[in-house]
Enzyme design. Sequence first.
Site, PDB file in Angstrom:
ATOM      1  N   THR A 164      11.590   6.081 -30.951  1.00  0.00           N
ATOM      2  CA  THR A 164      12.616   6.081 -32.129  1.00  0.00           C
ATOM      3  C   THR A 164      12.244   7.486 -32.759  1.00  0.00           C
ATOM      4  O   THR A 164      11.201   7.939 -32.982  1.00  0.00           O
ATOM      5  CB  THR A 164      11.987   5.100 -33.402  1.00  0.00           C
ATOM      6  OG1 THR A 164      11.953   3.863 -32.859  1.00  0.00           O
ATOM      7  CG2 THR A 164      12.695   5.235 -34.505  1.00  0.00           C
ATOM      8  N   LYS A 210      18.225   1.772 -35.605  1.00  0.00           N
ATOM      9  CA  LYS A 210      16.968   1.382 -35.626  1.00  0.00           C
ATOM     10  C   LYS A 210      16.413   1.895 -37.031  1.00  0.00           C
ATOM     11  O   LYS A 210      15.574   1.070 -37.473  1.00  0.00           O
ATOM     12  CB  LYS A 210      16.451   2.287 -34.431  1.00  0.00           C
ATOM     13  CG  LYS A 210      14.772   2.225 -34.377  1.00  0.00           C
ATOM     14  CD  LYS A 210      14.355   0.707 -34.418  1.00  0.00           C
ATOM     15  CE  LYS A 210      12.615   0.639 -34.358  1.00  0.00           C
ATOM     16  NZ  LYS A 210      12.099   1.226 -33.407  1.00  0.00           N
TER      17      LYS A 210
END
Length: 290
Positions: free
Chosen positions: A95, A170
């Site tokens: 991420t 995300k």
Amino acid sequence: MRIGFIGLGIMGYSMASNLLKAGYELTVYNRTIEKAEKLGKSGAKVAYSPKEVAENSEVVISMVTDAPDVEDVLFSEKGVVKSGKKGLIFIDMSTNSPEFAKKTAKKLSEYGIEFLDAPVTGGDKGAREGTLTIMVGGKENIFRQVEPIFQAMGKNIIYVGEIGSGQALKLCNQVVVSLDMVAVIESLMLARSLGIDDEKLFSVLSTGAGNSFTVQYYLPKIMKGDLEPGFKAAHLKKDLKYALDTGTSASLPLPGTSLALQLYNSMVSLGMGEKGTQGLIKVYEKLIKT
């Protein structure tokens, strides 16, 4: 396709294992080489640098901690670009920020390397069981080429759109994850202060409108005092910082995200960054004692 996998942490090890189970020819690298060697016993080829991974792969996946780690994997003296052939597909499943994804894609294009940003959600449980949700940004034709690879690791594969859009989605997910944990912990603290049994609280939350993955998976851990990570607090803190920075750049107020970030800052400052996100309860317990 010959696949390379870099980063065998809590999530990465299980994801790589599922690729092996699916029958892919796999080359793995991890800074702690013992983890790679363990997968080597299951049939993976062990590499000793990202450069060596790229030499043996048509697709290289990274599952590392943060943007500097991705940059090191790619552009260091023993990085992927030193041996990656033109047409190699590099997939970042860690991420990071949408802007970092765009910058990385542009830089890799100079080497003839394709890029997808494909962060995941589902925690250690989803990684082990191959049920992750995977959010993908990049060229759709490249995504279609590697979609079966994603299907070996996840259950819900979402092509979002252009480069960076996987990371953007995300970050939206992480806002909910963090605030859900805050809500669950505050509910538990309130219940305990009122003399309500933990199990009765779980029975109501897990079957009513308050139900969530956090309730189902993390609340029982909190009740047992199990703070071992399915997802590390330091990683969530990092993700929330990206989310808040992204919101700030768009002049978007995110007061809940800001609160969650401050709470996880506190947890990390207590030396608990390597514990699971459910360890946030220790911050609340400390506030009560203060």
